[in-house]
Design a protein around this motif. Sequence first.
Motif, mmCIF file in Angstrom:
data_model
loop_
_atom_site.group_PDB
_atom_site.id
_atom_site.type_symbol
_atom_site.label_atom_id
_atom_site.label_comp_id
_atom_site.label_asym_id
_atom_site.label_seq_id
_atom_site.Cartn_x
_atom_site.Cartn_y
_atom_site.Cartn_z
ATOM 1 N N ARG A 175 0.810 -1.230 0.011
ATOM 2 C CA ARG A 175 0.094 0.053 -0.054
ATOM 3 C C ARG A 175 0.971 1.291 -0.098
ATOM 4 O O ARG A 175 1.747 1.407 0.965
ATOM 5 C CB ARG A 175 -1.021 -0.020 1.163
ATOM 6 C CG ARG A 175 -1.856 1.085 1.196
ATOM 7 C CD ARG A 175 -2.723 0.943 2.410
ATOM 8 N NE ARG A 175 -3.961 1.611 2.083
ATOM 9 C CZ ARG A 175 -5.117 1.311 2.332
ATOM 10 N NH1 ARG A 175 -5.342 0.116 3.041
ATOM 11 N NH2 ARG A 175 -6.154 1.796 1.729
ATOM 12 N N GLU A 181 -3.084 6.213 0.599
ATOM 13 C CA GLU A 181 -4.379 5.944 1.160
ATOM 14 C C GLU A 181 -5.302 5.192 0.291
ATOM 15 O O GLU A 181 -6.162 4.274 0.512
ATOM 16 C CB GLU A 181 -5.256 7.200 1.457
ATOM 17 C CG GLU A 181 -6.416 6.979 2.156
ATOM 18 C CD GLU A 181 -7.160 8.053 2.788
ATOM 19 O OE1 GLU A 181 -8.371 8.238 2.792
ATOM 20 O OE2 GLU A 181 -6.466 9.068 3.048
ATOM 21 N N ASP A 182 -5.187 5.434 -1.109
ATOM 22 C CA ASP A 182 -5.861 4.803 -2.058
ATOM 23 C C ASP A 182 -4.876 4.183 -3.299
ATOM 24 O O ASP A 182 -5.388 4.065 -4.519
ATOM 25 C CB ASP A 182 -6.933 5.635 -2.794
ATOM 26 C CG ASP A 182 -8.152 6.157 -1.837
ATOM 27 O OD1 ASP A 182 -8.483 5.040 -1.164
ATOM 28 O OD2 ASP A 182 -8.625 7.055 -2.064
ATOM 29 N N THR A 183 -3.699 4.127 -2.976
ATOM 30 C CA THR A 183 -2.756 3.605 -4.159
ATOM 31 C C THR A 183 -2.150 2.257 -3.712
ATOM 32 O O THR A 183 -1.805 2.149 -2.371
ATOM 33 C CB THR A 183 -1.728 4.625 -4.480
ATOM 34 O OG1 THR A 183 -1.127 4.990 -3.327
ATOM 35 C CG2 THR A 183 -2.551 5.794 -5.061
ATOM 36 N N TYR A 233 -13.829 -0.486 -8.098
ATOM 37 C CA TYR A 233 -13.045 0.622 -8.394
ATOM 38 C C TYR A 233 -11.627 0.714 -8.402
ATOM 39 O O TYR A 233 -10.947 1.832 -8.285
ATOM 40 C CB TYR A 233 -13.703 1.820 -7.355
ATOM 41 C CG TYR A 233 -15.136 1.756 -7.168
ATOM 42 C CD1 TYR A 233 -16.170 2.140 -8.161
ATOM 43 C CD2 TYR A 233 -15.810 1.609 -6.071
ATOM 44 C CE1 TYR A 233 -17.207 2.012 -8.208
ATOM 45 C CE2 TYR A 233 -17.007 1.604 -5.853
ATOM 46 C CZ TYR A 233 -17.847 1.708 -6.840
ATOM 47 O OH TYR A 233 -19.288 1.764 -7.121
ATOM 48 N N ILE A 234 -11.077 -0.457 -8.308
ATOM 49 C CA ILE A 234 -9.476 -0.330 -8.328
ATOM 50 C C ILE A 234 -9.283 -0.517 -9.906
ATOM 51 O O ILE A 234 -9.638 -1.388 -10.596
ATOM 52 C CB ILE A 234 -8.876 -1.552 -7.645
ATOM 53 C CG1 ILE A 234 -9.247 -1.637 -6.059
ATOM 54 C CG2 ILE A 234 -7.392 -1.794 -7.819
ATOM 55 C CD1 ILE A 234 -8.500 -0.522 -5.338
ATOM 56 N N ARG A 259 -7.487 3.420 -6.333
ATOM 57 C CA ARG A 259 -8.769 3.151 -6.252
ATOM 58 C C ARG A 259 -9.612 4.398 -6.634
ATOM 59 O O ARG A 259 -9.165 5.532 -5.840
ATOM 60 C CB ARG A 259 -9.066 2.736 -4.658
ATOM 61 C CG ARG A 259 -10.563 2.766 -4.420
ATOM 62 C CD ARG A 259 -10.819 2.569 -2.807
ATOM 63 N NE ARG A 259 -9.853 1.977 -2.037
ATOM 64 C CZ ARG A 259 -9.540 0.941 -1.428
ATOM 65 N NH1 ARG A 259 -10.689 0.677 -0.902
ATOM 66 N NH2 ARG A 259 -8.508 0.783 -0.870
ATOM 67 N N HIS A 260 -10.507 4.479 -7.400
ATOM 68 C CA HIS A 260 -11.303 5.825 -8.063
ATOM 69 C C HIS A 260 -12.791 5.377 -7.627
ATOM 70 O O HIS A 260 -13.348 4.779 -8.560
ATOM 71 C CB HIS A 260 -11.038 5.845 -9.477
ATOM 72 C CG HIS A 260 -9.588 6.436 -9.807
ATOM 73 N ND1 HIS A 260 -9.268 7.566 -9.679
ATOM 74 C CD2 HIS A 260 -8.692 5.655 -10.662
ATOM 75 C CE1 HIS A 260 -7.905 7.580 -10.023
ATOM 76 N NE2 HIS A 260 -7.566 6.543 -10.774
ATOM 77 N N LYS A 320 -19.315 8.237 -2.690
ATOM 78 C CA LYS A 320 -18.577 8.706 -1.744
ATOM 79 C C LYS A 320 -19.516 9.164 -0.514
ATOM 80 O O LYS A 320 -20.702 9.293 -1.056
ATOM 81 C CB LYS A 320 -17.693 9.861 -1.888
ATOM 82 C CG LYS A 320 -16.360 9.395 -2.899
ATOM 83 C CD LYS A 320 -15.538 10.577 -3.243
ATOM 84 C CE LYS A 320 -14.199 10.300 -3.965
ATOM 85 N NZ LYS A 320 -13.466 11.300 -4.107
#
Length: 154
Positions: A41, A44-46, A104-105, A123-124, A130
């Motif tokens: 990781r 946070e979202d990558t 969403y990945i 992660r989009h 949201k």
Amino acid sequence: MRTYDFSPFARSAIGFERLFDLLNAQVAETPDNFPPYDIVRTGEDTFRISVALAGFAASEIAVTAKPNLLVVTGRKAAPEGGQHYIYQGVSNRSFERRFNLADYIVVEGAAFENGMLHIDLVRHVPEAMKPRRIDIVSSAPPREDKRLEGAKAA
């Protein structure tokens, strides 16, 4: 084949059937540790998947992104007929490695350097998915408490 009973969770978890199926499929698979890989990781979202592919050329590797699935395949070219190994420690076999991805990945990109394949994932989450704050409105005017008025008069 060993499976687990997730029915106690299914009573209160709606829409998680795919997750339960994935968990059962992971238990049923025989472990194949080739090629070795790391999942890190990076934010946070990558995320980053690093796959060790010693002896492979970039042209012998394919990375395919499908909905909720990432497939990395390697197909070695046939060795030249004049080589006779005394000892072969570097694997020369073809492979297919699958990674299940959450919703969403998406794959941002892939790079191959020094025998390592690096795949960057992000992660989009769409704006509509949201969390958002919901304002609460009242259609009736607030009631006055009669007890409070009696206490003020006394």
